[in-house]
Scaffold this motif. Structure first.
Motif: not given
Length: 100
Positions: A60-79
């Protein structure tokens, strides 16, 4: 198809045909496909559309819990696409805790 949205922001559309899943990202014309076991409660990475199955644990996104990511790079790319909705939902969660 199934819309994934966070607040007013559309993340993508998933089309299922049998076990095949196709994700169309609203932020680009990227299309990804794969074969997964179909489930109504299946979760997908908000950035790349990877299904959360046995060997892939989505976080889960640690701040909002609304979305999920498979890895840190995907989280950074989607930010950039997620930032506005994330801040809004994180503020709502903080308010819920403060004003119980």
């Amino acid at each position: 198809g199934k819309d994934f949205s966070v607040g007013d922001i559309s993340v993508g559309v998933v089309f299922r045909s049998g076990g095949a899943v196709t994700l169309l990202s609203s932020s680009s014309s990227t299309m990804m496909s794969g074969v997964v076991e179909e489930s109504d409660d299946m979760m997908y990475c908000a950035a790349c559309g990877t299904a959360g199955i046995d060997e892939i644990k989505l976080k889960d996104c640690s701040a909002c819990k609304l979305v999920k990511y498979c890895n840190v790079q995907c989280q950074k790319d989607h930010r950039p696409q997620h930032k506005r909705a994330c801040k809004k939902r994180a503020a709502e969660l903080r308010d819920e805790i403060l004003f119980k």
